[in-house]
Design a protein around this motif. Sequence first.
Motif, PDB file in Angstrom:
ATOM      1  N   ALA A  46       1.164  -1.408   0.242  1.00 14.77           N
ATOM      2  CA  ALA A  46      -0.042   0.221   0.311  1.00 14.77           C
ATOM      3  C   ALA A  46       0.923   1.563  -0.323  1.00 14.77           C
ATOM      4  O   ALA A  46       0.965   2.337  -0.978  1.00 14.77           O
ATOM      5  N   GLN A  47       1.914   0.777   0.744  1.00 14.03           N
ATOM      6  CA  GLN A  47       2.537   2.308   0.820  1.00 14.03           C
ATOM      7  C   GLN A  47       3.764   2.269  -0.409  1.00 14.03           C
ATOM      8  O   GLN A  47       3.524   3.483  -0.829  1.00 14.03           O
ATOM      9  N   ASN A  48       3.935   1.438  -1.358  1.00 12.09           N
ATOM     10  CA  ASN A  48       4.829   1.374  -2.156  1.00 12.09           C
ATOM     11  C   ASN A  48       3.253   2.348  -3.663  1.00 12.09           C
ATOM     12  O   ASN A  48       3.879   3.387  -4.087  1.00 12.09           O
ATOM     13  N   LEU A  49       1.778   1.598  -3.538  1.00 10.88           N
ATOM     14  CA  LEU A  49       1.423   2.692  -4.508  1.00 10.88           C
ATOM     15  C   LEU A  49       1.170   3.951  -4.907  1.00 10.88           C
ATOM     16  O   LEU A  49       0.482   4.477  -4.827  1.00 10.88           O
ATOM     17  N   ILE A  50       1.209   3.834  -2.839  1.00  3.93           N
ATOM     18  CA  ILE A  50       0.835   5.993  -2.573  1.00  3.93           C
ATOM     19  C   ILE A  50       1.943   6.561  -2.967  1.00  3.93           C
ATOM     20  O   ILE A  50       2.029   7.191  -3.942  1.00  3.93           O
ATOM     21  N   GLN A  78      -1.869   4.391 -11.774  1.00  4.41           N
ATOM     22  CA  GLN A  78      -1.510   3.671 -11.954  1.00  4.41           C
ATOM     23  C   GLN A  78      -3.274   2.741 -11.788  1.00  4.41           C
ATOM     24  O   GLN A  78      -4.502   2.575 -10.289  1.00  4.41           O
ATOM     25  N   PRO A  79      -3.651   1.849 -13.187  1.00  2.17           N
ATOM     26  CA  PRO A  79      -4.506   0.504 -12.056  1.00  2.17           C
ATOM     27  C   PRO A  79      -4.431  -0.452 -11.416  1.00  2.17           C
ATOM     28  O   PRO A  79      -3.254  -1.008 -10.961  1.00  2.17           O
ATOM     29  N   LEU A  80      -5.401  -0.941 -10.241  1.00  2.00           N
ATOM     30  CA  LEU A  80      -5.179  -1.939  -8.832  1.00  2.00           C
ATOM     31  C   LEU A  80      -4.864  -2.999 -10.078  1.00  2.00           C
ATOM     32  O   LEU A  80      -5.910  -3.086 -10.865  1.00  2.00           O
ATOM     33  N   LEU A  81      -4.271  -3.876  -9.608  1.00  2.00           N
ATOM     34  CA  LEU A  81      -4.303  -5.329  -9.270  1.00  2.00           C
ATOM     35  C   LEU A  81      -5.430  -5.636  -8.928  1.00  2.00           C
ATOM     36  O   LEU A  81      -5.711  -5.224  -7.723  1.00  2.00           O
ATOM     37  N   SER A  82      -6.207  -7.086  -9.479  1.00  2.74           N
ATOM     38  CA  SER A  82      -6.807  -7.737  -9.439  1.00  2.74           C
ATOM     39  C   SER A  82      -6.740  -7.836  -7.335  1.00  2.74           C
ATOM     40  O   SER A  82      -7.160  -7.959  -6.055  1.00  2.74           O
ATOM     41  N   ASP A  83      -5.372  -8.292  -7.359  1.00  2.86           N
ATOM     42  CA  ASP A  83      -4.968  -9.324  -5.675  1.00  2.86           C
ATOM     43  C   ASP A  83      -4.680  -7.832  -4.755  1.00  2.86           C
ATOM     44  O   ASP A  83      -3.850  -8.749  -3.872  1.00  2.86           O
ATOM     45  N   SER A  84      -4.591  -7.198  -5.615  1.00  5.06           N
ATOM     46  CA  SER A  84      -3.589  -6.183  -4.148  1.00  5.06           C
ATOM     47  C   SER A  84      -4.551  -5.667  -3.334  1.00  5.06           C
ATOM     48  O   SER A  84      -5.634  -6.085  -3.182  1.00  5.06           O
ATOM     49  N   ILE A  85      -4.227  -5.218  -2.653  1.00 11.97           N
ATOM     50  CA  ILE A  85      -4.126  -4.832  -0.590  1.00 11.97           C
ATOM     51  C   ILE A  85      -5.738  -3.950  -0.638  1.00 11.97           C
ATOM     52  O   ILE A  85      -5.975  -3.472   0.067  1.00 11.97           O
ATOM     53  N   ALA A  86      -5.043  -2.657  -2.123  1.00 14.42           N
ATOM     54  CA  ALA A  86      -5.569  -1.753  -2.271  1.00 14.42           C
ATOM     55  C   ALA A  86      -7.073  -1.741  -3.160  1.00 14.42           C
ATOM     56  O   ALA A  86      -7.166  -2.392  -4.064  1.00 14.42           O
ATOM     57  N   LYS A  87      -8.057  -1.101  -1.874  1.00 17.54           N
ATOM     58  CA  LYS A  87      -9.431  -1.602  -2.733  1.00 17.54           C
ATOM     59  C   LYS A  87      -9.894  -0.463  -3.271  1.00 17.54           C
ATOM     60  O   LYS A  87     -10.176  -0.619  -4.743  1.00 17.54           O
ATOM     61  N   SER A  88      -9.029   0.709  -3.233  1.00 19.98           N
ATOM     62  CA  SER A  88      -9.258   2.237  -4.408  1.00 19.98           C
ATOM     63  C   SER A  88      -8.561   3.077  -3.772  1.00 19.98           C
ATOM     64  O   SER A  88      -7.644   2.923  -2.636  1.00 19.98           O
ATOM     65  N   ILE A  89      -8.262   3.925  -4.935  1.00 20.93           N
ATOM     66  CA  ILE A  89      -7.567   5.069  -4.981  1.00 20.93           C
ATOM     67  C   ILE A  89      -8.079   6.377  -4.929  1.00 20.93           C
ATOM     68  O   ILE A  89      -8.238   6.415  -6.127  1.00 20.93           O
ATOM     69  N   TYR A 119      -2.499  10.413   2.764  1.00 21.93           N
ATOM     70  CA  TYR A 119      -1.584  11.413   2.911  1.00 21.93           C
ATOM     71  C   TYR A 119      -1.904  12.076   2.240  1.00 21.93           C
ATOM     72  O   TYR A 119      -2.838  12.073   1.047  1.00 21.93           O
ATOM     73  N   SER A 120      -1.437  13.163   3.003  1.00 18.95           N
ATOM     74  CA  SER A 120      -1.726  14.501   2.464  1.00 18.95           C
ATOM     75  C   SER A 120      -0.906  15.832   2.248  1.00 18.95           C
ATOM     76  O   SER A 120      -0.088  15.566   3.056  1.00 18.95           O
ATOM     77  N   ARG A 121      -0.974  16.809   1.760  1.00 21.61           N
ATOM     78  CA  ARG A 121      -0.173  17.438   1.080  1.00 21.61           C
ATOM     79  C   ARG A 121      -0.394  18.586   1.588  1.00 21.61           C
ATOM     80  O   ARG A 121      -1.558  19.296   1.077  1.00 21.61           O
ATOM     81  N   ASP A 122       0.499  19.652   2.499  1.00 18.35           N
ATOM     82  CA  ASP A 122      -0.347  21.422   2.540  1.00 18.35           C
ATOM     83  C   ASP A 122       0.870  21.576   1.570  1.00 18.35           C
ATOM     84  O   ASP A 122       1.800  21.585   0.405  1.00 18.35           O
ATOM     85  N   GLU A 123       0.730  23.599   2.334  1.00 13.82           N
ATOM     86  CA  GLU A 123       0.880  24.320   0.747  1.00 13.82           C
ATOM     87  C   GLU A 123       2.639  24.514   0.770  1.00 13.82           C
ATOM     88  O   GLU A 123       3.225  24.625  -0.022  1.00 13.82           O
ATOM     89  N   ASN A 124       3.127  23.868   2.029  1.00 12.80           N
ATOM     90  CA  ASN A 124       4.864  23.824   1.973  1.00 12.80           C
ATOM     91  C   ASN A 124       5.593  22.406   0.543  1.00 12.80           C
ATOM     92  O   ASN A 124       6.631  22.236   0.911  1.00 12.80           O
ATOM     93  N   ARG A 125       4.063  22.042   0.573  1.00 16.16           N
ATOM     94  CA  ARG A 125       4.632  20.736  -0.276  1.00 16.16           C
ATOM     95  C   ARG A 125       5.376  19.463   0.401  1.00 16.16           C
ATOM     96  O   ARG A 125       6.073  18.469   0.070  1.00 16.16           O
ATOM     97  N   GLN A 126       5.155  19.694   1.499  1.00 15.96           N
ATOM     98  CA  GLN A 126       5.730  18.205   2.427  1.00 15.96           C
ATOM     99  C   GLN A 126       4.041  17.119   2.529  1.00 15.96           C
ATOM    100  O   GLN A 126       2.635  17.725   2.849  1.00 15.96           O
ATOM    101  N   TRP A 127       4.608  16.177   2.150  1.00 12.38           N
ATOM    102  CA  TRP A 127       3.203  15.263   2.828  1.00 12.38           C
ATOM    103  C   TRP A 127       3.775  14.880   3.755  1.00 12.38           C
ATOM    104  O   TRP A 127       4.379  14.083   4.542  1.00 12.38           O
ATOM    105  N   SER A 128       1.937  14.280   4.697  1.00 10.30           N
ATOM    106  CA  SER A 128       1.541  13.915   5.736  1.00 10.30           C
ATOM    107  C   SER A 128       0.933  12.604   5.783  1.00 10.30           C
ATOM    108  O   SER A 128      -0.157  12.371   5.035  1.00 10.30           O
TER     109      SER A 128
END
Length: 150
Positions: A46-50, A78-89, A119-128
């Motif tokens: 999931a982290q790799n997808l993000i 990117q399309p999700l694989l059928s056996d992916s841990i991700a349900k949706s992005i 994962y949220s991007r702020d005005e300083n281009r930082q992701w949290s």
Amino acid sequence: MRLSRQTSQGFTLLELMVVIAIISILASLSAPTFTRQIAKAKLIEAQNLITQHQSLVEEFILLEGTFPTDAEFTQIKQPLLSDSIAKSITIESSDATTGSIVIKLNNSTGITENQYLKYSRDENRQWSCTSDLEAKLLPLQCNSTAGDEE
């Protein structure tokens, strides 16, 4: 006449039962740890997808000057694989250069369906990162929102 004593060459039932009891105790103590490690391994996917989608969003912002809308994100994601841990992005756009990428997870060992990583991007281009996963499963950079409503 000489009497010979027959020696046994095996284990008694009691010895076998003791060994089985010890193995059972060790297995019951290690099962939760194994479950947690399997869940953490799935979360790496999931982290790799993000990370891939963060790069796509950053590239979009660089080219277009704004955070992508849902329609624009659908075209670049990117399309999700059928056996992916991700349900949706999905994407939640706040304003021109800030917003969030939300990945909803499928049911898996140690993970309940529809738990999320956001994962949220702020005005300083930082992701949290925030998530409703258990604290012991959270990636190092994530904060828990387990008590919050999404």
